[in-house]
Design a protein around this motif. Structure first.
Motif, PDB file in Angstrom:
ATOM      1  N   ASP A 134      19.351  19.691  -8.663  1.00 22.34           N
ATOM      2  CA  ASP A 134      18.147  20.326  -9.208  1.00 22.34           C
ATOM      3  C   ASP A 134      18.178  21.849  -9.095  1.00 22.34           C
ATOM      4  O   ASP A 134      17.225  22.531  -9.476  1.00 22.34           O
ATOM      5  N   GLY A 135      19.278  22.405  -8.566  1.00 28.03           N
ATOM      6  CA  GLY A 135      19.414  23.856  -8.486  1.00 28.03           C
ATOM      7  C   GLY A 135      18.932  24.469  -7.191  1.00 28.03           C
ATOM      8  O   GLY A 135      18.952  25.698  -7.044  1.00 28.03           O
ATOM      9  N   THR A 136      18.520  23.650  -6.228  1.00 20.83           N
ATOM     10  CA  THR A 136      18.104  24.180  -4.928  1.00 20.83           C
ATOM     11  C   THR A 136      19.282  24.150  -3.955  1.00 20.83           C
ATOM     12  O   THR A 136      20.181  23.311  -4.067  1.00 20.83           O
ATOM     13  N   LEU A 137      19.258  25.060  -3.018  1.00 19.52           N
ATOM     14  CA  LEU A 137      20.335  25.148  -2.041  1.00 19.52           C
ATOM     15  C   LEU A 137      20.160  24.113  -0.933  1.00 19.52           C
ATOM     16  O   LEU A 137      19.099  24.018  -0.321  1.00 19.52           O
ATOM     17  N   SER A 138      21.222  23.361  -0.688  1.00 22.43           N
ATOM     18  CA  SER A 138      21.213  22.432   0.433  1.00 22.43           C
ATOM     19  C   SER A 138      21.631  23.146   1.705  1.00 22.43           C
ATOM     20  O   SER A 138      21.256  22.744   2.805  1.00 22.43           O
ATOM     21  N   GLY A 139      22.399  24.218   1.561  1.00 20.70           N
ATOM     22  CA  GLY A 139      22.801  24.991   2.729  1.00 20.70           C
ATOM     23  C   GLY A 139      23.943  25.933   2.421  1.00 20.70           C
ATOM     24  O   GLY A 139      24.599  25.826   1.381  1.00 20.70           O
ATOM     25  N   VAL A 140      24.173  26.870   3.318  1.00 25.67           N
ATOM     26  CA  VAL A 140      25.248  27.861   3.199  1.00 25.67           C
ATOM     27  C   VAL A 140      25.901  28.016   4.566  1.00 25.67           C
ATOM     28  O   VAL A 140      25.209  28.013   5.592  1.00 25.67           O
ATOM     29  N   ARG A 141      27.206  28.147   4.580  1.00 21.94           N
ATOM     30  CA  ARG A 141      27.932  28.414   5.820  1.00 21.94           C
ATOM     31  C   ARG A 141      29.049  29.416   5.551  1.00 21.94           C
ATOM     32  O   ARG A 141      29.569  29.509   4.450  1.00 21.94           O
ATOM     33  N   VAL A 142      29.403  30.166   6.597  1.00 22.81           N
ATOM     34  CA  VAL A 142      30.493  31.132   6.526  1.00 22.81           C
ATOM     35  C   VAL A 142      31.763  30.469   7.044  1.00 22.81           C
ATOM     36  O   VAL A 142      31.792  29.953   8.158  1.00 22.81           O
ATOM     37  N   LEU A 143      32.812  30.480   6.217  1.00 24.96           N
ATOM     38  CA  LEU A 143      34.093  29.918   6.629  1.00 24.96           C
ATOM     39  C   LEU A 143      34.923  30.925   7.408  1.00 24.96           C
ATOM     40  O   LEU A 143      35.559  30.590   8.400  1.00 24.96           O
ATOM     41  N   SER A 144      34.934  32.173   6.941  1.00 25.62           N
ATOM     42  CA  SER A 144      35.698  33.210   7.638  1.00 25.62           C
ATOM     43  C   SER A 144      35.174  34.583   7.250  1.00 25.62           C
ATOM     44  O   SER A 144      34.606  34.763   6.174  1.00 25.62           O
ATOM     45  N   HIS A 145      35.384  35.553   8.141  1.00 28.16           N
ATOM     46  CA  HIS A 145      34.949  36.929   7.882  1.00 28.16           C
ATOM     47  C   HIS A 145      35.617  37.844   8.899  1.00 28.16           C
ATOM     48  O   HIS A 145      36.250  37.386   9.863  1.00 28.16           O
ATOM     49  N   LYS A 146      35.467  39.152   8.701  1.00 27.54           N
ATOM     50  CA  LYS A 146      36.007  40.146   9.634  1.00 27.54           C
ATOM     51  C   LYS A 146      34.918  41.157  10.002  1.00 27.54           C
ATOM     52  O   LYS A 146      35.213  42.308  10.316  1.00 27.54           O
ATOM     53  N   GLU A 147      33.672  40.722   9.959  1.00 27.49           N
ATOM     54  CA  GLU A 147      32.566  41.625  10.237  1.00 27.49           C
ATOM     55  C   GLU A 147      32.485  41.983  11.724  1.00 27.49           C
ATOM     56  O   GLU A 147      33.042  41.300  12.582  1.00 27.49           O
ATOM     57  N   THR A 148      31.761  43.038  12.024  1.00 25.78           N
ATOM     58  CA  THR A 148      31.704  43.593  13.367  1.00 25.78           C
ATOM     59  C   THR A 148      31.063  42.621  14.370  1.00 25.78           C
ATOM     60  O   THR A 148      29.936  42.162  14.154  1.00 25.78           O
ATOM     61  N   PRO A 149      31.763  42.289  15.446  1.00 23.77           N
ATOM     62  CA  PRO A 149      31.178  41.412  16.474  1.00 23.77           C
ATOM     63  C   PRO A 149      29.880  42.007  17.035  1.00 23.77           C
ATOM     64  O   PRO A 149      29.802  43.201  17.311  1.00 23.77           O
ATOM     65  N   GLY A 150      28.874  41.166  17.186  1.00 21.36           N
ATOM     66  CA  GLY A 150      27.602  41.616  17.732  1.00 21.36           C
ATOM     67  C   GLY A 150      26.664  42.190  16.691  1.00 21.36           C
ATOM     68  O   GLY A 150      25.483  42.402  16.961  1.00 21.36           O
ATOM     69  N   LEU A 151      27.174  42.451  15.484  1.00 20.58           N
ATOM     70  CA  LEU A 151      26.344  42.985  14.400  1.00 20.58           C
ATOM     71  C   LEU A 151      26.460  42.093  13.171  1.00 20.58           C
ATOM     72  O   LEU A 151      25.624  41.242  12.930  1.00 20.58           O
TER      73      LEU A 151
END
Length: 219
Positions: free
Chosen positions: A116-133
């Motif tokens: 129906d076009g609604t989000l069931s969920g989102v998850r992050v598989l990988s990233h390199k963003e700043t720890p703690g931020l």
């Protein structure tokens, strides 16, 4: 001749050991590669099952997969789409877009969208963003990522699909706005792609791939 015999024997032994060593390395590589692929498959399946309740589908998610191409919206030349079906009826899709506007590099997501076009969920598989931020996009770091559940192109609508600092409805992080801004945009783009390609995304595996709004190939 007598002196050269030990040299020949040593050379032969070294050659034999070299062949055996190369064989063992190749064998170990094959076993390790298979294990890595299986581990990645198991990890992906666990993530998919987090986003989609087990009673929401009854097909093989990993087996019912196509590859689409829409770099502008999904961030990569090839994006995997897993189709969930219930009683052979479309239930949801799970996309794995790549966000290229992260603060420290690419952010890989999995985005589950119901039929129906609604989000069931989102998850992050990988990233390199700043720890703690920036790493607060991870579910184990904060519940921020859960704020996308049940959202759609109409909820919120239009320009509200932004972080609050830009006039939208989604929270940003103290000292880190670029990361959540990028994720919000990536999820919204995934919804746009789904909305434009919904019929073809749920087509049969042997159906003719569509060519509008990004080409689709079936595996």
């Amino acid at each position: 001749m007598t002196r050269s015999l030990p040299i020949l024997i040593s050379g032969a032994l070294l050659g034999v050991f070299g062949i055996i060593g190369a064989g063992l390395v190749g064998f170990s590589h094959d076993i390790t590669a298979e294990r890595i692929v299986q581990n990645e498959r198991d990890a992906l399946l666990r993530q998919l099952q987090v986003l989609l309740p087990l009673d929401a589908f009854d097909n093989d998610l990993l087996g019912d997969r196509i590859v689409v191409s829409s770099p502008e919206l999904l961030g990569s030349p090839e994006t995997h789409v897993y189709r969930a079906r219930k009683g052979d009826k479309p239930a949801a899709v799970v996309l794995n877009p790549v966000i290229t506007q992260g603060y420290s590099g690419a952010i890989k997501l999995i985005v589950a969208i119901r039929h129906d076009g609604t989000l069931s969920g989102v998850r992050v598989l990988s990233h390199k963003e700043t720890p703690g931020l920036g790493d607060k996009i991870e579910a184990r770091r904060s519940d921020w990522i859960d704020g996308f559940r049940d959202k759609s192109l109409l909820n919120p609508s239009g320009d509200a699909w932004r972080v609050k600092r830009d006039g939208g409805v989604f929270d940003q992080f103290t000292g880190a706005t670029i990361t959540p801004r990028a994720v919000v945009r990536g999820v919204h783009d995934s919804l746009l792609y789904f909305d434009a390609n919904r019929p073809s995304l749920f087509g049969k595996r042997d159906a003719t791939p569509p060519s509008d709004n990004g080409e689709t190939s079936h595996e």
